[in-house]
Motif scaffolding. Structure first.
Motif, PDB file in Angstrom:
ATOM      1  N   ALA A  33       0.829  -1.208   0.000  1.00 29.80           N
ATOM      2  CA  ALA A  33       0.000   0.000   0.000  1.00 29.80           C
ATOM      3  C   ALA A  33       0.864   1.258   0.000  1.00 29.80           C
ATOM      4  CB  ALA A  33      -0.935  -0.013   1.212  1.00 29.80           C
ATOM      5  N   ILE A  34       1.882   1.265   0.843  1.00 26.76           N
ATOM      6  CA  ILE A  34       2.771   2.426   0.934  1.00 26.76           C
ATOM      7  C   ILE A  34       3.502   2.664  -0.386  1.00 26.76           C
ATOM      8  CG2 ILE A  34       4.914   3.253   2.027  1.00 26.76           C
ATOM      9  CD1 ILE A  34       2.332   3.634   3.676  1.00 26.76           C
ATOM     10  N   HIS A  35       4.010   1.596  -0.979  1.00 27.36           N
ATOM     11  CA  HIS A  35       4.697   1.738  -2.269  1.00 27.36           C
ATOM     12  C   HIS A  35       3.726   2.240  -3.336  1.00 27.36           C
ATOM     13  CE1 HIS A  35       8.258  -1.116  -1.225  1.00 27.36           C
ATOM     14  NE2 HIS A  35       8.154  -0.100  -0.407  1.00 27.36           N
ATOM     15  N   ILE A  55      -4.902   7.366  -1.517  1.00 29.53           N
ATOM     16  CA  ILE A  55      -4.958   7.276  -0.055  1.00 29.53           C
ATOM     17  C   ILE A  55      -6.295   6.692   0.373  1.00 29.53           C
ATOM     18  CG2 ILE A  55      -4.988   8.632   2.067  1.00 29.53           C
ATOM     19  CD1 ILE A  55      -3.006  10.556   0.643  1.00 29.53           C
ATOM     20  N   SER A  56      -7.363   7.087  -0.290  1.00 29.51           N
ATOM     21  CA  SER A  56      -8.688   6.547   0.041  1.00 29.51           C
ATOM     22  C   SER A  56      -8.734   5.036  -0.128  1.00 29.51           C
ATOM     23  CB  SER A  56      -9.756   7.191  -0.841  1.00 29.51           C
ATOM     24  OG  SER A  56      -9.812   8.565  -0.616  1.00 29.51           O
ATOM     25  N   SER A 108      -5.536  13.057   6.239  1.00 34.63           N
ATOM     26  CA  SER A 108      -5.445  14.334   6.949  1.00 34.63           C
ATOM     27  C   SER A 108      -4.131  15.035   6.630  1.00 34.63           C
ATOM     28  CB  SER A 108      -5.555  14.114   8.461  1.00 34.63           C
ATOM     29  OG  SER A 108      -6.816  13.600   8.780  1.00 34.63           O
ATOM     30  N   ILE A 109      -3.048  14.271   6.588  1.00 34.64           N
ATOM     31  CA  ILE A 109      -1.745  14.847   6.239  1.00 34.64           C
ATOM     32  C   ILE A 109      -1.824  15.455   4.848  1.00 34.64           C
ATOM     33  CG2 ILE A 109       0.676  14.289   5.707  1.00 34.64           C
ATOM     34  CD1 ILE A 109       0.446  12.113   7.934  1.00 34.64           C
ATOM     35  N   HIS A 110      -2.421  14.717   3.928  1.00 31.87           N
ATOM     36  CA  HIS A 110      -2.542  15.200   2.552  1.00 31.87           C
ATOM     37  C   HIS A 110      -3.356  16.489   2.495  1.00 31.87           C
ATOM     38  CE1 HIS A 110      -4.223  15.286  -1.576  1.00 31.87           C
ATOM     39  NE2 HIS A 110      -2.957  15.026  -1.870  1.00 31.87           N
ATOM     40  N   GLU A 111      -4.462  16.517   3.210  1.00 28.69           N
ATOM     41  CA  GLU A 111      -5.316  17.709   3.211  1.00 28.69           C
ATOM     42  C   GLU A 111      -4.619  18.913   3.834  1.00 28.69           C
ATOM     43  OE1 GLU A 111      -9.171  17.046   4.915  1.00 28.69           O
ATOM     44  OE2 GLU A 111      -9.544  15.308   3.644  1.00 28.69           O
TER      45      GLU A 111
END
Length: 112
Positions: free
Chosen positions: A32-34, A43-44, A80-83
């Motif tokens: 998922a991270i990669h 991200i969703s 949240s980080i992305h937003e």
């Protein structure tokens, strides 16, 4: 998809040894991270697949693994980080999750 996927995954994880369940979760997290870092998955989507409350509770209650719980909890914050700070910080957050996962360092509940 989300409810049935997570339910099926958790049912599978309950049927295998805890050590194997942890390895499966770790493999899904790394994939998922990669995928997020390479922009192949959103991200969703990773929140549906692995970074969600059901998986977090499984890691806390069934596996009793603070390290995986921390990683799942951190992954749940990616949106949240992305937003709040945008794309550059997502790569850093993904890298940090990857480092925690690969470190194999022991984390206690007091670290959370």
């Amino acid at each position: 998809m989300s409810d049935s996927w997570v339910s099926s995954l958790i049912e599978f994880l309950k049927k295998i040894d805890n050590k194997e369940a942890k390895a499966v979760i770790e493999a899904i997290i790394l994939s998922a991270i990669h995928g997020v870092k390479d922009k192949r998955i959103s991200i969703s989507e990773v929140e549906i697949i692995i970074f969600n409350l059901d998986i977090l509770l499984f890691c806390k209650e069934s596996l009793k693994d603070p390290r995986l719980s921390l990683i799942i909890s951190y992954g749940m914050e990616l949106d949240s980080i992305h937003e709040l700070v945008g794309n550059p910080e997502i790569a850093n957050a993904c890298q940090e999750i990857e480092e925690i996962l690969q470190s194999r360092k022991s984390i206690s509940w007091s670290d959370l």
